[in-house]
Design a protein around this motif. Structure first.
Motif, PDB file in Angstrom:
ATOM      1  N   UNK A  84       0.809  -1.210   0.000  1.00 40.76           N
ATOM      2  CA  UNK A  84       0.000   0.000   0.000  1.00 40.76           C
ATOM      3  C   UNK A  84       0.850   1.272   0.000  1.00 40.76           C
ATOM      4  N   UNK A  85       2.023   1.210   0.636  1.00 37.35           N
ATOM      5  CA  UNK A  85       2.829   2.419   0.804  1.00 37.35           C
ATOM      6  C   UNK A  85       4.126   2.415   0.002  1.00 37.35           C
ATOM      7  N   UNK A  87      15.510  13.331 -14.913  1.00 37.22           N
ATOM      8  CA  UNK A  87      16.412  13.915 -13.919  1.00 37.22           C
ATOM      9  C   UNK A  87      16.587  13.062 -12.670  1.00 37.22           C
ATOM     10  N   UNK A  88      15.517  12.355 -12.224  1.00 39.42           N
ATOM     11  CA  UNK A  88      15.542  11.686 -10.929  1.00 39.42           C
ATOM     12  C   UNK A  88      14.841  10.338 -10.956  1.00 39.42           C
ATOM     13  N   UNK A  89      15.253   9.478 -10.018  1.00 41.16           N
ATOM     14  CA  UNK A  89      14.493   8.288  -9.644  1.00 41.16           C
ATOM     15  C   UNK A  89      13.992   8.581  -8.239  1.00 41.16           C
ATOM     16  N   UNK A  90      12.691   8.417  -8.023  1.00 41.40           N
ATOM     17  CA  UNK A  90      12.119   8.652  -6.706  1.00 41.40           C
ATOM     18  C   UNK A  90      11.583   7.337  -6.143  1.00 41.40           C
ATOM     19  N   UNK A  91      11.911   7.055  -4.901  1.00 38.66           N
ATOM     20  CA  UNK A  91      11.412   5.891  -4.187  1.00 38.66           C
ATOM     21  C   UNK A  91      10.737   6.387  -2.913  1.00 38.66           C
ATOM     22  N   UNK A  92       9.508   5.954  -2.701  1.00 36.81           N
ATOM     23  CA  UNK A  92       8.771   6.384  -1.517  1.00 36.81           C
ATOM     24  C   UNK A  92       8.110   5.165  -0.903  1.00 36.81           C
ATOM     25  N   UNK A  93       8.414   4.922   0.374  1.00 30.29           N
ATOM     26  CA  UNK A  93       7.819   3.771   1.047  1.00 30.29           C
ATOM     27  C   UNK A  93       7.756   4.014   2.539  1.00 30.29           C
ATOM     28  N   UNK A  94       6.937   3.219   3.194  1.00 32.00           N
ATOM     29  CA  UNK A  94       6.812   3.290   4.643  1.00 32.00           C
ATOM     30  C   UNK A  94       5.523   3.939   5.086  1.00 32.00           C
ATOM     31  N   UNK A  95       4.906   3.338   6.110  1.00 33.21           N
ATOM     32  CA  UNK A  95       3.694   3.902   6.692  1.00 33.21           C
ATOM     33  C   UNK A  95       4.024   4.641   7.980  1.00 33.21           C
TER      34      UNK A  95
END
Length: 179
Positions: free
Chosen positions: A93-94, A102-110
């Motif tokens: 889910x997160x 320009x960028x690689x973005x990684x977003x994780x975590x609740x």
């Protein structure tokens, strides 16, 4: 005060596009993969605990050792419920990723939210990985190597993983040539 325009810059992206939160999701099969993996790890842990409890009863170890082993077993049972049933759903889910020129973005975590922004100019390598469990679900992991660390995007379908690997490699090469 400077204004942000939506006009494309020299990379073809708009000023607001590169800092928008990542929107790409992992494969829904990631939940099943993480559950099977958690089951395997927890079964191994319970087999070791069972062997220790059997040895405790056969060799009549000190009483406090048995109490500790039973306490660890109860705590492990609670953790197994979390690890098998709840954590994979939260991870899926997160977990988001996004790639542009320009960028690689990684977003994780609740609870512990992590948002990593990796400049393409710092990318040194990119590869796909597939273990035996991932092969069962047709999933791959994409690894992005920089000078100081390695970043992973887990559980992507084969076609998405290969396209993403090639896209990041192309963007990184273009940035390297431009500098």
């Amino acid at each position: 005060m400077t204004e942000t325009t939506d006009a494309p810059d020299k990379t073809g992206t708009t000023g607001t596009e590169e800092w928008s939160p990542p929107q790409q999701k992992l494969s829904p099969h990631a939940i099943s993969l993480w559950r099977v993996s958690a089951i395997l790890y927890n079964v191994i842990g319970f087999v070791v605990l069972a062997a220790l409890l059997i040895l405790d009863s056969v060799y009549d170890w000190r009483p406090w050792i048995g109490w500790i082993l039973w306490g660890v077993t109860v705590i492990s049972a609670g953790y197994a419920v979390w690890d098998i049933f709840l954590q994979p759903v939260w991870l899926y889910r997160y977990w988001f990723y996004g790639v542009n020129a320009e960028f690689v973005q990684l977003k994780h975590g609740a609870l512990n939210k992590v948002h990593q922004v990796i400049p393409m100019a710092k990318v040194q390598s990119v590869s796909t990985n597939q273990g035996p469990l991932m092969r069962k679900y047709g999933l791959y992991s994409v690894s992005i190597g920089t000078m100081g660390s390695s970043h992973h995007i887990p559980a992507l379908p084969e076609d998405v993983a290969f396209a993403l690997r090639n896209q990041i490699a192309d963007y990184a090469r273009i940035n390297e040539v431009d500098e």
